[in-house]
Design a protein around this motif. Sequence first.
Motif, PDB file in Angstrom:
ATOM      1  N   SER A  64     -58.235 -43.896 -28.994  1.00  0.00           N
ATOM      2  CA  SER A  64     -57.022 -43.458 -29.674  1.00  0.00           C
ATOM      3  C   SER A  64     -56.671 -42.007 -29.372  1.00  0.00           C
ATOM      4  O   SER A  64     -55.631 -41.522 -29.817  1.00  0.00           O
ATOM      5  CB  SER A  64     -57.156 -43.672 -31.188  1.00  0.00           C
ATOM      6  OG  SER A  64     -57.251 -45.057 -31.470  1.00  0.00           O
ATOM      7  N   GLY A  65     -57.523 -41.339 -28.582  1.00  0.00           N
ATOM      8  CA  GLY A  65     -57.154 -40.014 -28.090  1.00  0.00           C
ATOM      9  C   GLY A  65     -55.879 -40.038 -27.265  1.00  0.00           C
ATOM     10  O   GLY A  65     -55.222 -39.014 -27.107  1.00  0.00           O
ATOM     11  N   SER A 100     -52.692 -44.402 -42.262  1.00  0.00           N
ATOM     12  CA  SER A 100     -52.986 -43.612 -41.074  1.00  0.00           C
ATOM     13  C   SER A 100     -53.796 -44.463 -40.092  1.00  0.00           C
ATOM     14  O   SER A 100     -54.092 -45.626 -40.352  1.00  0.00           O
ATOM     15  CB  SER A 100     -53.788 -42.373 -41.459  1.00  0.00           C
ATOM     16  OG  SER A 100     -55.115 -42.753 -41.783  1.00  0.00           O
ATOM     17  N   ARG A 101     -54.202 -43.834 -39.000  1.00  0.00           N
ATOM     18  CA  ARG A 101     -55.073 -44.500 -38.027  1.00  0.00           C
ATOM     19  C   ARG A 101     -56.537 -44.132 -38.255  1.00  0.00           C
ATOM     20  O   ARG A 101     -57.351 -44.206 -37.347  1.00  0.00           O
ATOM     21  CB  ARG A 101     -54.664 -44.108 -36.598  1.00  0.00           C
ATOM     22  CG  ARG A 101     -53.267 -44.551 -36.190  1.00  0.00           C
ATOM     23  CD  ARG A 101     -53.017 -44.206 -34.725  1.00  0.00           C
ATOM     24  NE  ARG A 101     -51.728 -44.709 -34.253  1.00  0.00           N
ATOM     25  CZ  ARG A 101     -50.640 -43.966 -34.130  1.00  0.00           C
ATOM     26  NH1 ARG A 101     -50.681 -42.687 -34.473  1.00  0.00           N
ATOM     27  NH2 ARG A 101     -49.514 -44.492 -33.681  1.00  0.00           N
ATOM     28  N   HIS A 102     -56.896 -43.736 -39.444  1.00  0.00           N
ATOM     29  CA  HIS A 102     -58.256 -43.269 -39.735  1.00  0.00           C
ATOM     30  C   HIS A 102     -59.054 -44.411 -40.357  1.00  0.00           C
ATOM     31  O   HIS A 102     -58.811 -44.786 -41.504  1.00  0.00           O
ATOM     32  CB  HIS A 102     -58.209 -42.079 -40.702  1.00  0.00           C
ATOM     33  CG  HIS A 102     -57.268 -41.000 -40.282  1.00  0.00           C
ATOM     34  ND1 HIS A 102     -56.802 -40.035 -41.146  1.00  0.00           N
ATOM     35  CD2 HIS A 102     -56.692 -40.728 -39.077  1.00  0.00           C
ATOM     36  CE1 HIS A 102     -55.991 -39.218 -40.496  1.00  0.00           C
ATOM     37  NE2 HIS A 102     -55.906 -39.621 -39.247  1.00  0.00           N
ATOM     38  N   SER A 113     -55.552 -34.259 -26.275  1.00  0.00           N
ATOM     39  CA  SER A 113     -54.828 -35.405 -26.806  1.00  0.00           C
ATOM     40  C   SER A 113     -53.795 -35.833 -25.782  1.00  0.00           C
ATOM     41  O   SER A 113     -53.110 -34.993 -25.183  1.00  0.00           O
ATOM     42  CB  SER A 113     -54.135 -35.028 -28.128  1.00  0.00           C
ATOM     43  OG  SER A 113     -53.045 -35.881 -28.393  1.00  0.00           O
ATOM     44  N   ARG A 140     -54.809 -48.263 -33.282  1.00  0.00           N
ATOM     45  CA  ARG A 140     -55.831 -47.766 -32.359  1.00  0.00           C
ATOM     46  C   ARG A 140     -55.486 -48.210 -30.946  1.00  0.00           C
ATOM     47  O   ARG A 140     -54.649 -49.079 -30.741  1.00  0.00           O
ATOM     48  CB  ARG A 140     -57.218 -48.267 -32.769  1.00  0.00           C
ATOM     49  CG  ARG A 140     -57.274 -49.780 -32.938  1.00  0.00           C
ATOM     50  CD  ARG A 140     -58.210 -50.191 -34.083  1.00  0.00           C
ATOM     51  NE  ARG A 140     -58.006 -51.595 -34.413  1.00  0.00           N
ATOM     52  CZ  ARG A 140     -58.925 -52.539 -34.271  1.00  0.00           C
ATOM     53  NH1 ARG A 140     -60.132 -52.238 -33.833  1.00  0.00           N
ATOM     54  NH2 ARG A 140     -58.673 -53.779 -34.595  1.00  0.00           N
ATOM     55  N   THR A 168     -61.405 -36.836 -36.683  1.00  0.00           N
ATOM     56  CA  THR A 168     -61.874 -36.661 -35.309  1.00  0.00           C
ATOM     57  C   THR A 168     -62.839 -35.496 -35.151  1.00  0.00           C
ATOM     58  O   THR A 168     -63.840 -35.604 -34.430  1.00  0.00           O
ATOM     59  CB  THR A 168     -60.685 -36.505 -34.350  1.00  0.00           C
ATOM     60  OG1 THR A 168     -59.836 -37.653 -34.466  1.00  0.00           O
ATOM     61  CG2 THR A 168     -61.152 -36.390 -32.915  1.00  0.00           C
ATOM     62  N   ASN A 199     -58.287 -35.319 -41.184  1.00  0.00           N
ATOM     63  CA  ASN A 199     -58.347 -36.242 -40.056  1.00  0.00           C
ATOM     64  C   ASN A 199     -59.784 -36.272 -39.527  1.00  0.00           C
ATOM     65  O   ASN A 199     -60.410 -35.233 -39.356  1.00  0.00           O
ATOM     66  CB  ASN A 199     -57.384 -35.798 -38.961  1.00  0.00           C
ATOM     67  CG  ASN A 199     -55.953 -35.698 -39.457  1.00  0.00           C
ATOM     68  OD1 ASN A 199     -55.692 -35.081 -40.483  1.00  0.00           O
ATOM     69  ND2 ASN A 199     -55.035 -36.291 -38.740  1.00  0.00           N
ATOM     70  N   TRP A 204     -53.465 -39.776 -30.368  1.00  0.00           N
ATOM     71  CA  TRP A 204     -53.858 -38.899 -31.466  1.00  0.00           C
ATOM     72  C   TRP A 204     -53.036 -37.623 -31.445  1.00  0.00           C
ATOM     73  O   TRP A 204     -52.801 -37.022 -30.401  1.00  0.00           O
ATOM     74  CB  TRP A 204     -55.345 -38.590 -31.293  1.00  0.00           C
ATOM     75  CG  TRP A 204     -55.931 -37.565 -32.187  1.00  0.00           C
ATOM     76  CD1 TRP A 204     -55.834 -37.504 -33.541  1.00  0.00           C
ATOM     77  CD2 TRP A 204     -56.751 -36.460 -31.796  1.00  0.00           C
ATOM     78  NE1 TRP A 204     -56.544 -36.425 -34.017  1.00  0.00           N
ATOM     79  CE2 TRP A 204     -57.117 -35.772 -32.963  1.00  0.00           C
ATOM     80  CE3 TRP A 204     -57.221 -35.993 -30.570  1.00  0.00           C
ATOM     81  CZ2 TRP A 204     -57.920 -34.637 -32.950  1.00  0.00           C
ATOM     82  CZ3 TRP A 204     -58.028 -34.867 -30.552  1.00  0.00           C
ATOM     83  CH2 TRP A 204     -58.364 -34.193 -31.724  1.00  0.00           C
TER      84      TRP A 204
END
Length: 508
Positions: free
Chosen positions: A91-92, A440-442, A173, A84, A487, A485, A95
Motif C-alpha cells: 500500500s506504499g 481508513s486503510r489501517h 510514497s 490495500r 506505518t 497512521n 499511502w
Amino acid sequence: MPVTDARTLPDASLIEADIVIIGGGMAGLTLAHEFAGTATRVVILESGGPDPDEEIQALYQGPGTMSGPGNPDLPIDDYLAQSRIRALGGSGHVWGGKCGPLDAIDFAARPWWALSGWPFGRHELKPFYDRACDRLNLPRFPGEDGLPPSSPAPVTDPSAPLRSSPRAYSPVSGRVDPGQFAAFRDGPGQSANIHVHTHINCTAIRLGDDGAVDRLELRCLTGTRHIARSPIYILATGGIENARLMLASRADRPEGVGNGSDWVGRCFQGHCTLSTGENDPRGEAEVSFTTDADLSLYNSQQRDRPHAVLVLSPEAQRDLGVGNCTLTLVIQPKAAAAPGTILAAVDQMAAAIEGSSVRRLDYYFMSEEVPNRDSRITLSDQTDALGQPRARLDWRFAREDWDSLSGSAAGFARALGAQGLGRLCWPIGSDAIVAGLRPSRHHMGTTRMATDPAQGVVDVDCRVHGTPNLYVAGSSVFPTSGLVNPTLTLTALAIRLADHLKTKTGIA
C-alpha cells in the motif's frame, strides 16, 4: 541477486533461504533492507509485480460489514479490495505518507480501556522510531509529546487538557514521491543476498510434528506450485491477509496456525474518521476559534512541512474514561453561519465571552476503538482464483466506542473553552455514526501481541506463540491502535524484529 518472476520457474521448484519473508509491502521490505549486505540469505515472496494489477488485486476481494449499537449494519464489500494494494511495495503505492509515533498512553494498560497495554512502553520503541524515520526519510520526532522546533502553535501548555501532537509526511510514497518510493521498493532486490520472487502466493503454512513451520506451499496464478523452506519465516502480508493465511492453513491444525487460543483474526481495528462535512447534513458541526494565534501548524493539507492535530492529555482521557482521540482541523475559508442556526448562536456566544472575532473551521474526529473480540477477520464460503477462502470482515463497534467518542467530543469542547481558544459544536447522534464513518486503510490487531499465549497471537518479539520459527510483521500485531497512521510504528517494529533475529539467533 535478480528479481525473479516466479511464473517463469519450473513447476515444483524449491525455494530456500536463511529467512523467508512472505509479503513485499512496507513491513517486508523494511526487514529486507535491514539484512541487505549481510551474510544472511533472504527471500521475499510477493504476490504481485512491481505495479498494481487488476487480476492480482482481485485476490483481495471479500465480503464485509460495519456495525455498531443502535445503527443499521453497513455493507462494505468493496473495502477489502480497495483499502490495500497487492504489489511489490504494498500500500506504499497509494499511502499518503502521514507519520507519527504512538503516544505513551497508547502503550499503557488503562483500567478503563479493555484489553489495553503493550508488553513494553514507548521508550522501548524510541530508538527504532528514530531508525524508522531515517528509513522513511523523515525528521526524527522529539521525545514524549514534543512539537517540531520553531513551529507556531497556540496549544503549547503541557499541563493543559488540550495539547498538540505532531505529524509529518514521508516522501517514501508512490503518491508523494514516486522516485523515492521506487528506490525503497526496488532496493532490496539489488543486494546480492536478497532474492525477490514476484507473482507468487503463499497458500498454506505447513507445520512439522514439533509445531514449527516445516515449509510453505506456494502457487502462481498460472497454475504452477512450489515449496519454500527456511529456518525462519516472517509473515508480512498485512493486517487482513496475515490472519487470513493463518486461519486458512488448516491442514495440520484444524483451527489454523497460531490459533490455539482463538485470537487469530480477532480485535480488528481500522481507524475511522467522523467528519463534519460527511456526517453532518445540517451543517451544524464546527470549531469556532476565538484566538488570533497562527493556526498554520494544524493545516494537514501542507504535506511539505510538519503539522499537528489536537489531542486530549492522558490525564483528561483517564478522567473522562475515554480512549485516545484526535481532532484534525480543516484550515480553509468558511462562510458565516446563517442567522438563527445553532452555529450562529455558538459563534455569538464565543465572541461575546472571549471578546474576539470568530474563525469558523470544519474538523474531523478519529477515535480509538476498544479492542473487541467480535470485530474480526474470518474465512468466507467464497474462494479466490487460487482456490483459497476469501477473507470476511465483521467490523463491530461496541457501546464503549460510542461513549468514548461522545465523551471525547465533550472533553474537546470543554478544553477549548477553558483554554480560551473557542467553542466546539457537534450535534451528531449516536444512531447516525456508522453511516457517517469513513474507514481508513489501517488494518490492525488481528494477530495481537501479548506475553500470555492465552491473550494473543505473538509474543514480545513478534514470534507466534507455539510456533518457534514463525514471526509476524506489520500492524496486525498492535494490541491497541492508538490514533496515528500505523506505518511509522510498523516500520519501527520491523527494524526491532530484524535486530532480534540478528542478535538472538545468530544468523546474520
